[in-house]
Design a protein around this motif. Sequence first.
Motif, mmCIF file in Angstrom:
data_model
loop_
_atom_site.group_PDB
_atom_site.id
_atom_site.type_symbol
_atom_site.label_atom_id
_atom_site.label_comp_id
_atom_site.label_asym_id
_atom_site.label_seq_id
_atom_site.Cartn_x
_atom_site.Cartn_y
_atom_site.Cartn_z
ATOM 1 N N ILE A 36 0.853 -1.191 0.000
ATOM 2 C CA ILE A 36 0.000 0.000 0.000
ATOM 3 C C ILE A 36 0.889 1.242 0.000
ATOM 4 O O ILE A 36 1.883 1.292 0.718
ATOM 5 C CB ILE A 36 -0.920 0.003 1.234
ATOM 6 N N ASP A 37 0.552 2.211 -0.854
ATOM 7 C CA ASP A 37 1.280 3.484 -0.874
ATOM 8 C C ASP A 37 0.805 4.320 0.312
ATOM 9 O O ASP A 37 -0.280 4.862 0.310
ATOM 10 C CB ASP A 37 1.002 4.205 -2.206
ATOM 11 N N ARG A 38 1.658 4.428 1.336
ATOM 12 C CA ARG A 38 1.226 5.063 2.585
ATOM 13 C C ARG A 38 1.137 6.582 2.498
ATOM 14 O O ARG A 38 0.648 7.232 3.405
ATOM 15 C CB ARG A 38 2.153 4.643 3.722
ATOM 16 N N GLY A 39 1.666 7.119 1.385
ATOM 17 C CA GLY A 39 1.561 8.561 1.186
ATOM 18 C C GLY A 39 0.286 8.955 0.454
ATOM 19 O O GLY A 39 -0.084 10.135 0.432
ATOM 20 N N GLU A 40 -0.393 7.984 -0.113
ATOM 21 C CA GLU A 40 -1.604 8.268 -0.896
ATOM 22 C C GLU A 40 -2.752 8.674 0.039
ATOM 23 O O GLU A 40 -2.905 8.115 1.122
ATOM 24 C CB GLU A 40 -2.000 7.002 -1.671
ATOM 25 N N SER A 41 -3.547 9.642 -0.410
ATOM 26 C CA SER A 41 -4.675 10.060 0.432
ATOM 27 C C SER A 41 -5.898 9.189 0.158
ATOM 28 O O SER A 41 -6.262 8.963 -0.993
ATOM 29 C CB SER A 41 -5.011 11.532 0.171
ATOM 30 N N ARG A 42 -6.501 8.693 1.230
ATOM 31 C CA ARG A 42 -7.709 7.867 1.140
ATOM 32 C C ARG A 42 -8.625 8.230 2.306
ATOM 33 O O ARG A 42 -8.207 8.872 3.264
ATOM 34 C CB ARG A 42 -7.337 6.366 1.267
ATOM 35 N N TYR A 43 -9.865 7.789 2.219
ATOM 36 C CA TYR A 43 -10.745 7.935 3.386
ATOM 37 C C TYR A 43 -10.329 6.885 4.415
ATOM 38 O O TYR A 43 -10.346 5.690 4.131
ATOM 39 C CB TYR A 43 -12.214 7.771 2.980
ATOM 40 N N ILE A 44 -9.942 7.352 5.598
ATOM 41 C CA ILE A 44 -9.376 6.437 6.606
ATOM 42 C C ILE A 44 -10.322 6.303 7.800
ATOM 43 O O ILE A 44 -11.244 7.097 7.996
ATOM 44 C CB ILE A 44 -7.980 6.896 7.078
ATOM 45 N N ASN A 45 -10.048 5.278 8.606
ATOM 46 C CA ASN A 45 -10.823 5.047 9.827
ATOM 47 C C ASN A 45 -10.246 5.900 10.955
ATOM 48 O O ASN A 45 -9.111 5.698 11.368
ATOM 49 C CB ASN A 45 -10.745 3.557 10.184
ATOM 50 N N SER A 46 -11.033 6.834 11.447
ATOM 51 C CA SER A 46 -10.550 7.714 12.525
ATOM 52 C C SER A 46 -10.557 7.013 13.878
ATOM 53 O O SER A 46 -9.945 7.489 14.830
ATOM 54 C CB SER A 46 -11.458 8.944 12.628
ATOM 55 N N GLY A 47 -11.277 5.902 13.982
ATOM 56 C CA GLY A 47 -11.423 5.246 15.285
ATOM 57 C C GLY A 47 -12.547 5.833 16.131
ATOM 58 O O GLY A 47 -12.679 5.498 17.299
ATOM 59 N N GLN A 48 -13.368 6.717 15.556
ATOM 60 C CA GLN A 48 -14.541 7.273 16.261
ATOM 61 C C GLN A 48 -15.793 6.702 15.596
ATOM 62 O O GLN A 48 -16.014 6.947 14.414
ATOM 63 C CB GLN A 48 -14.597 8.803 16.175
ATOM 64 N N TYR A 49 -16.582 5.973 16.359
ATOM 65 C CA TYR A 49 -17.780 5.331 15.813
ATOM 66 C C TYR A 49 -18.990 5.670 16.683
ATOM 67 O O TYR A 49 -18.886 5.718 17.904
ATOM 68 C CB TYR A 49 -17.704 3.802 15.850
ATOM 69 N N ALA A 50 -20.131 5.846 16.052
ATOM 70 C CA ALA A 50 -21.407 5.883 16.775
ATOM 71 C C ALA A 50 -22.157 4.601 16.414
ATOM 72 O O ALA A 50 -22.285 4.282 15.227
ATOM 73 C CB ALA A 50 -22.225 7.104 16.372
ATOM 74 N N VAL A 51 -22.595 3.865 17.436
ATOM 75 C CA VAL A 51 -23.181 2.542 17.180
ATOM 76 C C VAL A 51 -24.421 2.338 18.064
ATOM 77 O O VAL A 51 -24.419 2.720 19.232
ATOM 78 C CB VAL A 51 -22.172 1.401 17.504
ATOM 79 N N ARG A 52 -25.458 1.724 17.495
ATOM 80 C CA ARG A 52 -26.607 1.332 18.324
ATOM 81 C C ARG A 52 -26.160 0.192 19.241
ATOM 82 O O ARG A 52 -25.599 -0.804 18.775
ATOM 83 C CB ARG A 52 -27.733 0.817 17.438
ATOM 84 N N ALA A 53 -26.482 0.327 20.524
ATOM 85 C CA ALA A 53 -25.924 -0.600 21.511
ATOM 86 C C ALA A 53 -26.339 -2.061 21.289
ATOM 87 O O ALA A 53 -25.465 -2.941 21.300
ATOM 88 C CB ALA A 53 -26.280 -0.131 22.918
ATOM 89 N N PRO A 54 -27.630 -2.383 21.087
ATOM 90 C CA PRO A 54 -27.989 -3.810 20.971
ATOM 91 C C PRO A 54 -27.265 -4.467 19.795
ATOM 92 O O PRO A 54 -26.770 -5.600 19.905
ATOM 93 C CB PRO A 54 -29.500 -3.787 20.733
ATOM 94 N N TRP A 55 -27.191 -3.731 18.683
ATOM 95 C CA TRP A 55 -26.494 -4.270 17.505
ATOM 96 C C TRP A 55 -25.020 -4.488 17.833
ATOM 97 O O TRP A 55 -24.448 -5.536 17.534
ATOM 98 C CB TRP A 55 -26.655 -3.293 16.324
ATOM 99 N N LEU A 56 -24.400 -3.502 18.486
ATOM 100 C CA LEU A 56 -22.971 -3.586 18.813
ATOM 101 C C LEU A 56 -22.666 -4.831 19.642
ATOM 102 O O LEU A 56 -21.792 -5.618 19.298
ATOM 103 C CB LEU A 56 -22.548 -2.325 19.578
ATOM 104 N N TRP A 57 -23.411 -4.994 20.748
ATOM 105 C CA TRP A 57 -23.063 -6.085 21.675
ATOM 106 C C TRP A 57 -23.265 -7.448 21.006
ATOM 107 O O TRP A 57 -22.457 -8.362 21.180
ATOM 108 C CB TRP A 57 -23.877 -6.000 22.962
#
Length: 461
Positions: free
Chosen positions: A165-186
């Motif tokens: 993977i070209d690590r200098g290339e710009s892509r949409y990345i995972n920030s690590g911030q998620y909003a999740v419905r709790a029942p689905w998550l668990w």
Amino acid sequence: MNSGARWVAVILAAGQGTRMRSSLPKVAHPLAGLPVLAHVVAAARAAGVDDCVIVVGEGAAADVVRAAAGAGARFAVQAEPRGTGHAVECARDAAGNATHVLIMNGDVPLVLPSTLRRLMRAIASDDAPDFALLTACVPVEEYGILELDGDRITSIMETKAVEGIDRGESRYINSGQYAVRAPWLWSRLERIAPSPGGERYLTLLASVAAGEGNAGVAVIADDPAEVRGINDRVQLAEAEATIRDRIRRRHMLNGVTIVDPPSTFIDAGVEIGADTTLGPQTHLEGATVIGEGCTIGPGASVRDARIGPGCVVRYSMVEESTLEDGVDVGPYSHVRPKSHLCAGVHLGNYAETKASRLGPRTKMGHFSYIGDAEVGADVNIGAGTITANYDGERKHRTTIGDGAFIGSDTMLVAPVNIGAGARTAAGSVVNKDVPAGMLAVGAPARIRALRPAGDEAYDDR
Ligand code: UD1
Ligand code: CA
């Protein structure tokens, strides 16, 4: 958020942070005067979550992380760092009856509350997806990369797990911030399989949701800096620059003049009144509060101090002290902890105070040390005056009454009391009390009556 919803932030901070090469846990490193983790907790609270649970490890390092979270946080323990998915699972009991979970990486401190609210709203309506994820288009470096279909996330690919993977290339990345419905998550977390290394990655939720035909939605941050994670000290310095810039802009928009922003450093917790001017090379640290109409700097360093309106501090240091209205300090003075300078006090060049109170309008113009002293109002402290407060074993106190005149080069050998209106002659060594209105002369000083005005008094000018 919508009525009946109960949002709990789950903040992940149990990882080791090895890339920092530090004995201090990564999320405890200071950023604009506060631990990295404290910024994340503050953003969650400002976004309006009902509760915060921080996932920490065990042992001494975890205690440091707990302290970094600040007051009022709750904790869940992940005994071993077995991946981000496992970490979230460890918070399940602590999250209790949450209807929605805001998952945040403890090492992503620049995210703004307004952006988090947008992320939370993305799953608020009944027909919304089960989770939303914050992203931005930035160089991939070591982030996870989103595979997108429109604004829906079909999967997340970990850069570290893929060759070429070209690590200098710009892509949409995972920030690590998620909003999740709790029942689905668990329920879905349980289905995440461990990697060959035994870690369970939260990122696999993306393909789980897509496989169910209800892929999560990507929410794009307004400012790409918001998604920046801190894994090493280069990224820490970059985040520091960004956050300092934001802090300065906030104060400038609130009416503070900053003459040279790049050389002015203001910690996150500092408050400054309008029409105050900060000169170049000024550092304001900790819980410092500065009033309106002050001139601080050039060259001022102020930490954990309260400075009233109309004060001037130039080329000087003030620590853990209070300056009332209209105090001026400097150049080249040091106000050490527990000093209290009342209204109109003047400290000139090379003045040092420590654990002392100086009464209103008292003047201390030239190279003097006042420590462990109680000084009244309208006292003049002549050049070279020293409180000899330490006898080699103990510290002793000095008191000086209102309107006293301390002649140049006086040694005040504590414990000693100088009465109101008393004078000391230049060069005197005062080792016993001087009653009010009397004169101390010589080394060691003898006590005399002041001669009436107009008569030839001992000249101590
Ligand atoms: C993670 C994401 C990556 C994303 C990036 C954003 C995974 C697998 N990868 O990668 O897609 O782009 O964050 O910054 O999720 N933590 C725990 N327990 C663990 C492991 C981690 O609490 O067992 C915590 C860490 O303390 C840290 C956060 O989770 O605060 C992220 O962990 P880290 O190892 O930094 O993940 P990244 O490699 O950055
Ligand atoms: Ca990280």
